[in-house]
Motif scaffolding. Structure first.
Motif, PDB file in Angstrom:
ATOM      1  N   SER A  23       0.921  -1.412   0.004  1.00  0.00           N
ATOM      2  CA  SER A  23      -0.148   0.100   0.023  1.00  0.00           C
ATOM      3  C   SER A  23       0.844   1.080  -0.044  1.00  0.00           C
ATOM      4  N   ILE A  24       2.100   1.142   0.698  1.00  0.00           N
ATOM      5  CA  ILE A  24       2.845   2.398   0.612  1.00  0.00           C
ATOM      6  C   ILE A  24       3.367   2.605  -0.802  1.00  0.00           C
ATOM      7  N   VAL A  25       3.538   1.577  -1.761  1.00  0.00           N
ATOM      8  CA  VAL A  25       4.029   1.761  -3.235  1.00  0.00           C
ATOM      9  C   VAL A  25       2.917   2.310  -3.858  1.00  0.00           C
ATOM     10  N   ASN A  26       1.991   1.804  -3.624  1.00  0.00           N
ATOM     11  CA  ASN A  26       0.574   2.397  -4.160  1.00  0.00           C
ATOM     12  C   ASN A  26       0.256   3.687  -4.001  1.00  0.00           C
ATOM     13  N   GLU A  73       2.663  12.507 -15.436  1.00  0.00           N
ATOM     14  CA  GLU A  73       3.995  12.690 -15.921  1.00  0.00           C
ATOM     15  C   GLU A  73       4.958  11.738 -15.352  1.00  0.00           C
ATOM     16  N   LYS A  74       5.257  11.959 -13.989  1.00  0.00           N
ATOM     17  CA  LYS A  74       6.231  11.291 -13.312  1.00  0.00           C
ATOM     18  C   LYS A  74       5.944   9.955 -13.111  1.00  0.00           C
ATOM     19  N   ARG A  75       4.544   9.539 -12.990  1.00  0.00           N
ATOM     20  CA  ARG A  75       4.038   8.018 -12.833  1.00  0.00           C
ATOM     21  C   ARG A  75       4.507   7.468 -14.039  1.00  0.00           C
ATOM     22  N   SER A  88       0.401   9.153  -5.663  1.00  0.00           N
ATOM     23  CA  SER A  88       0.729  10.665  -5.273  1.00  0.00           C
ATOM     24  C   SER A  88       1.357  11.316  -6.531  1.00  0.00           C
ATOM     25  N   LEU A  89       2.033  10.740  -7.408  1.00  0.00           N
ATOM     26  CA  LEU A  89       2.876  11.124  -8.430  1.00  0.00           C
ATOM     27  C   LEU A  89       1.687  11.812  -9.480  1.00  0.00           C
ATOM     28  N   THR A 114      -1.780  -3.130 -11.694  1.00  0.00           N
ATOM     29  CA  THR A 114      -2.507  -1.733 -11.178  1.00  0.00           C
ATOM     30  C   THR A 114      -2.605  -0.682 -12.160  1.00  0.00           C
ATOM     31  N   TYR A 115      -1.513  -0.614 -12.520  1.00  0.00           N
ATOM     32  CA  TYR A 115      -1.098   0.549 -13.649  1.00  0.00           C
ATOM     33  C   TYR A 115      -1.062   0.160 -15.222  1.00  0.00           C
TER      34      TYR A 115
END
Length: 164
Positions: free
Chosen positions: A114-117, A126-128, A122-123, A155-156
């Protein structure tokens, strides 16, 4: 605008150093030539001469006092050893901090995914995309059984993982 300086050959570099009062008593010119060709570059070794005093007046005005090329080599080597020591210290500190972080995460009720997610959420888009591009680019170095990799990529998956 900066004035262009002439590119010196190694022999011209040695001549230039001689004109500045640098001697070749403890390091022969041949050894100095070899050192400049194989171990360092002129501007690096030349920079260390600023640590030495110059004659203030007389026929030697502006020339270095008792500065031998070997002393410059010694400073280059000392600088290199210091750099390697500092790198090792930095790596040791990084390892210690990482271990403290792992110990802390182990004590809290958090699965880590969940920390990674949360971080990815939060990005900016563009940064993601950059992050995911780098993840995709390095996927050969990541185990396909890695749960974090699988979670992030699934997820992405709808986000384009290449730069446009």
């Amino acid at each position: 605008m900066l004035a262009e300086k002439k590119k010196f050959s190694v022999d011209e570099q040695l001549s230039h150093l001689r004109q500045k009062g640098i001697t070749f008593t403890y390091c022969s010119e041949e050894a100095a030539r070899d050192y400049l060709q194989n171990n360092t570059y002129f501007f690096k070794i030349r920079a260390y001469r600023k640590n030495y005093p110059k004659h203030a007046d007389g026929k030697e005005k502006g020339k270095y006092i008792n500065l031998d090329f070997q002393y410059l080599i010694d400073l280059v080597v000392l600088d290199m050893q210091l750099r390697y020591l500092l790198i090792q210290i930095a790596l040791d500190v990084e390892h210690y901090v990482r271990m403290q972080l792992v110990r802390y995460v182990e004590t809290i009720n958090e699965d880590g995914y969940s920390i990674v997610n949360d971080y990815l959420d939060s990005l900016s888009e563009e940064k993601r995309n950059i992050f995911l591009f780098e993840l995709e680019r390095n996927k050969e170095n990541i185990s396909k059984n890695d749960k974090t990799y699988q979670t992030i990529t699934s997820t992405y998956a709808h986000i384009r993982t290449f730069r446009t």
